[in-house]
Design an enzyme around this catalytic site. Structure first.
Site, PDB file in Angstrom:
ATOM      1  N   GLU A  44       0.953  -1.177  -0.055  1.00  0.00           N
ATOM      2  CA  GLU A  44      -0.058  -0.324   0.289  1.00  0.00           C
ATOM      3  C   GLU A  44       1.285   1.422  -0.175  1.00  0.00           C
ATOM      4  O   GLU A  44       1.440   1.552   1.080  1.00  0.00           O
ATOM      5  CB  GLU A  44      -0.867   0.155   1.013  1.00  0.00           C
ATOM      6  CG  GLU A  44      -1.579  -1.059   1.514  1.00  0.00           C
ATOM      7  CD  GLU A  44      -2.806  -1.455   0.870  1.00  0.00           C
ATOM      8  OE1 GLU A  44      -3.386  -1.101  -0.418  1.00  0.00           O
ATOM      9  OE2 GLU A  44      -3.979  -2.203   1.125  1.00  0.00           O
TER      10      GLU A  44
ATOM     11  N   CYS B 180      -1.858   9.704   3.263  1.00  0.00           N
ATOM     12  CA  CYS B 180      -1.040   8.823   2.086  1.00  0.00           C
ATOM     13  C   CYS B 180      -2.937   9.118   0.723  1.00  0.00           C
ATOM     14  O   CYS B 180      -2.638   9.610   0.090  1.00  0.00           O
ATOM     15  CB  CYS B 180      -1.400   7.938   1.843  1.00  0.00           C
ATOM     16  SG  CYS B 180      -2.530   6.804   3.052  1.00  0.00           S
TER      17      CYS B 180
HETATM   18  P1  NDP Z   1       8.928   4.445   4.544  1.00  0.00           P
HETATM   19  O1  NDP Z   1       8.457   4.148   3.343  1.00  0.00           O
HETATM   20  O2  NDP Z   1       9.763   5.530   4.024  1.00  0.00           O
HETATM   21  O3  NDP Z   1       9.022   3.417   5.382  1.00  0.00           O
HETATM   22  C1  NDP Z   1       7.677   2.466   5.519  1.00  0.00           C
HETATM   23  C2  NDP Z   1       8.060   1.980   6.396  1.00  0.00           C
HETATM   24  O4  NDP Z   1       9.171   0.747   5.990  1.00  0.00           O
HETATM   25  C3  NDP Z   1       9.354   1.668   7.112  1.00  0.00           C
HETATM   26  O5  NDP Z   1       9.212   0.421   9.113  1.00  0.00           O
HETATM   27  C4  NDP Z   1      10.843   2.000   6.990  1.00  0.00           C
HETATM   28  O6  NDP Z   1      11.441   1.806   8.473  1.00  0.00           O
HETATM   29  C5  NDP Z   1      10.713   0.740   6.284  1.00  0.00           C
HETATM   30  N1  NDP Z   1      11.635   0.708   5.567  1.00  0.00           N
HETATM   31  C6  NDP Z   1      12.242   1.808   5.255  1.00  0.00           C
HETATM   32  N2  NDP Z   1      13.659   0.595   4.413  1.00  0.00           N
HETATM   33  C7  NDP Z   1      13.164   0.058   4.023  1.00  0.00           C
HETATM   34  C8  NDP Z   1      13.577  -1.824   3.466  1.00  0.00           C
HETATM   35  N3  NDP Z   1      14.814  -1.185   2.691  1.00  0.00           N
HETATM   36  N4  NDP Z   1      13.483  -2.538   3.564  1.00  0.00           N
HETATM   37  C9  NDP Z   1      12.308  -2.913   4.273  1.00  0.00           C
HETATM   38  N5  NDP Z   1      11.419  -1.844   4.830  1.00  0.00           N
HETATM   39  C10 NDP Z   1      11.709  -0.717   4.919  1.00  0.00           C
HETATM   40  O7  NDP Z   1       7.154   5.238   4.693  1.00  0.00           O
HETATM   41  P2  NDP Z   1       7.443   6.606   5.665  1.00  0.00           P
HETATM   42  O8  NDP Z   1       6.951   5.874   6.784  1.00  0.00           O
HETATM   43  O9  NDP Z   1       7.773   7.459   5.044  1.00  0.00           O
HETATM   44  O10 NDP Z   1       5.709   6.999   5.302  1.00  0.00           O
HETATM   45  C11 NDP Z   1       4.464   7.129   3.977  1.00  0.00           C
HETATM   46  C12 NDP Z   1       4.913   6.823   2.904  1.00  0.00           C
HETATM   47  O11 NDP Z   1       3.850   5.951   3.484  1.00  0.00           O
HETATM   48  C13 NDP Z   1       4.249   7.866   2.064  1.00  0.00           C
HETATM   49  O12 NDP Z   1       4.471   7.747   1.038  1.00  0.00           O
HETATM   50  C14 NDP Z   1       2.028   7.726   2.099  1.00  0.00           C
HETATM   51  O13 NDP Z   1       1.455   8.344   1.292  1.00  0.00           O
HETATM   52  C15 NDP Z   1       2.653   6.300   2.388  1.00  0.00           C
HETATM   53  N6  NDP Z   1       1.085   5.296   3.169  1.00  0.00           N
HETATM   54  C16 NDP Z   1       0.249   5.036   2.232  1.00  0.00           C
HETATM   55  C17 NDP Z   1      -0.716   3.906   2.553  1.00  0.00           C
HETATM   56  C18 NDP Z   1      -1.981   3.844   2.097  1.00  0.00           C
HETATM   57  O14 NDP Z   1      -2.321   2.775   2.260  1.00  0.00           O
HETATM   58  N7  NDP Z   1      -0.876   3.281   0.279  1.00  0.00           N
HETATM   59  C19 NDP Z   1      -1.274   4.514   3.811  1.00  0.00           C
HETATM   60  C20 NDP Z   1       0.162   5.752   5.085  1.00  0.00           C
HETATM   61  C21 NDP Z   1       0.953   6.216   4.259  1.00  0.00           C
HETATM   62  P3  NDP Z   1      12.431   3.255   8.805  1.00  0.00           P
HETATM   63  O15 NDP Z   1      10.850   4.169   9.311  1.00  0.00           O
HETATM   64  O16 NDP Z   1      13.362   2.653  10.491  1.00  0.00           O
HETATM   65  O17 NDP Z   1      12.493   3.650   7.853  1.00  0.00           O
END
Ligand code: NDP
Length: 553
Positions: free
Chosen positions: A310, A344
């Site tokens: 998502e 999002c």
């Molecule tokens: P990120 O993509 O930066 O991070 C999301 C998660 O992925 C975090 O737990 C992060 O860990 C982890 N992560 C980062 N790099 C890796 C990797 N290489 N391998 C595995 N896991 C990894 O997103 P944000 O947390 O900044 O959230 C914002 C985004 O989420 C926006 O784009 C928003 O639109 C989207 N979103 C979508 C929703 C939907 O339902 N479609 C709902 C809510 C948000 P860490 O924090 O440790 O880096």
């Protein structure tokens, strides 16, 4: 494993608990009811706030195989409201910790998947009830950790319980997904054919910081009720909220090893989880870039595995000349600036008929000027800080770029200085920002800024509005304000998974499980099926057909 008897017994108990439960005493929490919440909500939030604040600053462990795990390397969890507030110290897990969690989840799978589905449903409902019991505490932690206002924090917590209840109800209404198929005629034999949905195995859940409870607990609840075991990694900005989820599940009596909570950077712990061949499926919620990377990584494995990704949004609203402009302005401002634009589902692009554009802007400006920004745990403040230093810096960079490309009608600045005894400079506070006149081909019409910044553009025809609205890589939650006929046109023409027309509670935001199942098309989601909806739970299971042939007596 469910039995044939179970199939017969299963009755469609109810469409969803969210329709008929008053789970918090006097009223039912949803984003819509919290539009104008009763006094009781404030009293209970304030009691919880005092308790949570007295409990800050602890060293908090991971939970692997039911055991607390502390490691040498830690990281601080600080509040974006005031970075002097140390919420807790959390474990910077290693590759080994992630691997241990996977091993324990794999070992627990035969027992958990072998349980009767009715028993899993019972335990998960207990976990959801635990969330409801702690809903005020959890809401407060999200206010402190993310910067959510009261309603946003409580909404996220209650939504999680409702997502888990929905998954349980879905399992029950479908009789554990054990269905008898047609009997193929075989002279001299009795043949029975069953379709059974079975869990995959170890499921990884990776969540973002903006809905750190619902987007961890919703997918985990579905994965678990389906019979998978889970390794969960929260975002580094929100480990405390993640820990509370692990506690609610543990305290429901979910056996050790079935749900494991690991903390640490996405680039190490997260990467280890997605690279491991023991992983049978993943639910990731977060950015497009990371989501697509995970999707591709899974596709490169030995065989295909499900990846529920998502991802982002760049949601438009379309306002026609027949719209109720008061409702439109109310809904747009709420969706553009709620949770500081860090949803999002945020409304980041507004397309309005040129004949009513000035009127709409006047109303929006009036409502935007009235927004109070400050400590979001205080009742009067509707906007809190953005979540971290990176977001804060991005706000400065984007508003600088936009001020050169167009006209900033309101906002555009970070908020610093002391006002009413509150030191804004200790946190990450930004003004709600409304921008007009940015050329249609500017890159920020496409890029998800994920901040309290929204852009406006006029249109001369509905067809032009449609083209502009659909002209992005995402397809999540568009909104429309207009006549009933125009709403029908909008639903038909818009390319997205959740669509709203004429909604004052939020132009593009405020979905609730069982009412507005949530998911996106195009670059917003990988499955085309929405969480908290009819077709979600089966994503966590694969189908097995069982044909048994016996000689006729
Ligand atoms: P990120 O993509 O930066 O991070 C999301 C998660 O992925 C975090 O737990 C992060 O860990 C982890 N992560 C980062 N790099 C890796 C990797 N290489 N391998 C595995 N896991 C990894 O997103 P944000 O947390 O900044 O959230 C914002 C985004 O989420 C926006 O784009 C928003 O639109 C989207 N979103 C979508 C929703 C939907 O339902 N479609 C709902 C809510 C948000 P860490 O924090 O440790 O880096």
């Amino acid at each position: 494993m469910a039995t044939r008897k179970a199939t017969k017994k299963a009755t469609p108990r109810k469409a969803t608990r969210a329709n008929n439960t008053k789970s918090n005493g006097k009223f039912k929490l949803t984003y819509a009811t919290m539009f104008n919440p009763p006094e009781l909500m404030h009293t209970r939030y304030e009691q919880a706030l005092a308790q949570v604040k007295a409990n800050m600053g602890k060293d908090v462990g991971m939970l692997i195989n039911g055991q607390e795990r502390f490691v040498a390397e830690k990281f601080d969890d600080r509040s974006p409201i005031n970075t002097d507030w140390l919420l807790g110290t959390f474990q910077k897990g290693s590759k080994q910790d992630a691997e241990d969690a996977l091993a324990t989840a794999q070992a627990a799978f035969p027992i958990w998947s072998g349980m009767k589905w009715q028993d899993r449903v019972r335990l998960l409902r207990k976990a959801a009830a635990n969330i409801e019991k702690r809903v005020y505490e959890i809401g407060v932690v999200m206010s402190l950790e993310v910067g959510k206002n009261r309603m946003e924090g409580l909404g996220d917590a209650q939504e999680t319980a409702d997502l888990i209840y929905y998954a349980c109800d879905s399992m029950e209404m479908n009789g554990g997904f054990v269905k008898e198929m047609g009997r193929d005629p075989l002279a001299g034999f009795n043949a029975t054919n069953f379709s059974i949905l079975r869990p995959y195995g170890v499921w990884v859940v990776i969540s973002p910081w903006n809905f750190p409870f619902a987007l961890a607990g919703g997918p985990s609840g579905a994965a678990l009720v389906a019979g998978n075991t889970v390794v969960f990694k929260p975002a580094t900005d929100t480990p405390w909220t993640g820990r509370l989820l692990a506690e609610c599940l543990r305290d429901a009596g979910i056996p050790d090893g079935v749900f494991n909570y690991v903390t640490g950077p996405g680039s190490t712990v997260g990467q280890t989880l997605i690279d491991d061949p023991r992983v049978c499926g993943i639910t990731f919620t977060g950015s497009y870039d990371v989501g697509m990377k995970i999707y591709r990584t899974l596709a490169n494995g030995k065989h295909p595995r499900p990846c529920i990704a998502e991802m982002g949004g760049k949601n438009p609203s379309i306002v026609t000349k027949n719209a109720d402009l008061e409702d439109a302005a109310t809904g747009i401002v709420r969706s553009a600036f709620g949770l500081q634009g860090q949803k999002c589902s945020a409304n980041s692009r507004i397309f309005v008929d040129n004949t009513v554009k000035d009127k709409l802007l006047d109303k929006m400006l009036e409502k935007t000027r009235a927004i109070k920004v400050g400590d979001p745990t205080l009742r009067q403040n509707w906007m809190g800080p953005v979540v971290n230093a990176t977001q804060y810096k991005d706000f400065g960079d984007f508003t600088e770029e936009l001020s050169q490309a167009g006209t900033i009608l309101h906002g555009g600045h970070k908020i610093v200085g002391v006002k009413d005894d509150f030191d804004y400079g200790k946190g990450y506070f930004c003004e709600p920002t409304l921008v007009d006149g940015v050329p249609s081909d500017h890159r920020l019409w496409q890029y998800e800024m994920f901040l309290p910044i929204t852009m406006v553009e006029g249109f001369d025809s509905l067809d032009q509005a449609r083209r502009r609205a659909n002209d992005v890589a995402y397809g999540l939650t568009p909104g429309c304000y207009g006549s009933k006929k125009e709403a029908a046109w909008f639903f038909d023409k818009i390319e997205a998974g959740v669509t709203y027309a004429n909604r004052p509670q939020g132009a593009t935001t405020g979905a609730w499980p069982g009412f507005q199942p949530f998911g996106g098309w195009k670059g917003s989601g990988s499955t085309g099926k929405n969480a908290g909806g009819l077709y979600y739970l089966p994503l966590y299971m694969h189908e097995q057909i069982r044909t048994l042939v016996e000689k006729a007596k």
